[in-house]
Design an enzyme around this catalytic site. Structure first.
Site, mmCIF file in Angstrom:
data_model
loop_
_atom_site.group_PDB
_atom_site.id
_atom_site.type_symbol
_atom_site.label_atom_id
_atom_site.label_comp_id
_atom_site.label_asym_id
_atom_site.label_seq_id
_atom_site.Cartn_x
_atom_site.Cartn_y
_atom_site.Cartn_z
ATOM 1 N N CYS A 1 81.709 19.108 63.750
ATOM 2 C CA CYS A 1 81.635 17.748 64.244
ATOM 3 C C CYS A 1 83.006 17.053 64.158
ATOM 4 O O CYS A 1 83.936 17.430 64.847
ATOM 5 C CB CYS A 1 80.549 16.986 63.495
ATOM 6 S SG CYS A 1 79.934 15.513 64.345
ATOM 7 N N HIS A 2 83.165 16.062 63.294
ATOM 8 C CA HIS A 2 84.443 15.375 63.118
ATOM 9 C C HIS A 2 85.326 16.050 62.067
ATOM 10 O O HIS A 2 86.478 15.652 61.875
ATOM 11 C CB HIS A 2 84.208 13.915 62.712
ATOM 12 C CG HIS A 2 83.720 13.053 63.838
ATOM 13 N ND1 HIS A 2 82.407 13.044 64.238
ATOM 14 C CD2 HIS A 2 84.375 12.201 64.657
ATOM 15 C CE1 HIS A 2 82.260 12.197 65.240
ATOM 16 N NE2 HIS A 2 83.439 11.680 65.528
#
Length: 187
Positions: free
Chosen positions: A114-115
């Protein structure tokens, strides 16, 4: 798959806030179920506040250790969960950046979802790597020298170390399976 990863040692690092719950707990618990020794470290020994969808507070998770108490020498792989706040805080935490660089210098794999790749952007580790992430990181990854693709799980073995990435919580099964596949040959 119990005991498949019997002697693998995995370090998961997070900040103390804003960690996407499933991106921390699912890999931690599933890798433990597969026999890995998993340590979760955060900057402070204080509880880690998890979130769902970046904004809804969820469970609080005590870390096993602080970032200052862990060493790359004691682990086979580094895992970086997402959560926008988590990743943004990790990327400016000197010890987290230092640990990522130490894993790469030792030729050990890193997995980020994800991030989570934001940490790798700030550590300067993406030139020559192909990876995925949450779609909003595409420009940051490209500007940092990485090649961004939209796939559930990507393994990039270039430059003497393997990077495993996934896009979001919907890719967690693929993410954990890729981590397992990477760790099994090392055992």
């Amino acid at each position: 798959m119990p005991d498949q990863l019997n002697s693998a040692r995995v370090l998961i690092i997070t900040s103390n806030a804003g960690v996407e719950r499933d991106e921390l707990l699912m890999p931690r618990d599933e890798l433990r179920n597969r026999g890995a020794q998993v340590t979760h470290a955060a900057p402070k020994p204080d509880p880690v506040q998890t979130v769902r969808r970046d904004v809804d507070k969820d469970t609080v998770v005590p870390p096993d250790s602080s970032l200052d108490e862990v060493s790359e020498n004691d682990f086979d792989m580094l895992v970086v969960p997402g959560g926008t706040v988590n990743a943004d805080r990790l990327r400016v935490t000197e010890r987290a950046v230092e640990l990522a660089k130490q894993f790469v210098d030792a030729g050990k794999p890193i997995a980020a979802i994800c991030h989570g790749p934001w940490l790798l952007v700030d550590a300067g580790l993406l030139p020559g790597k192909t990876l995925t992430s949450y779609f909003s990181l595409r420009t940051d990854i490209t500007n940092a020298g990485g090649a961004w693709v939209d796939e559930a799980s990507v393994q990039s073995p270039e430059d003497g170390w393997t990077l495993i990435t996934s896009r979001n919580p919907g890719d967690l099964v693929d993410f954990v399976d890729a981590i397992t596949q990477e760790l099994v040959p090392a055992l």
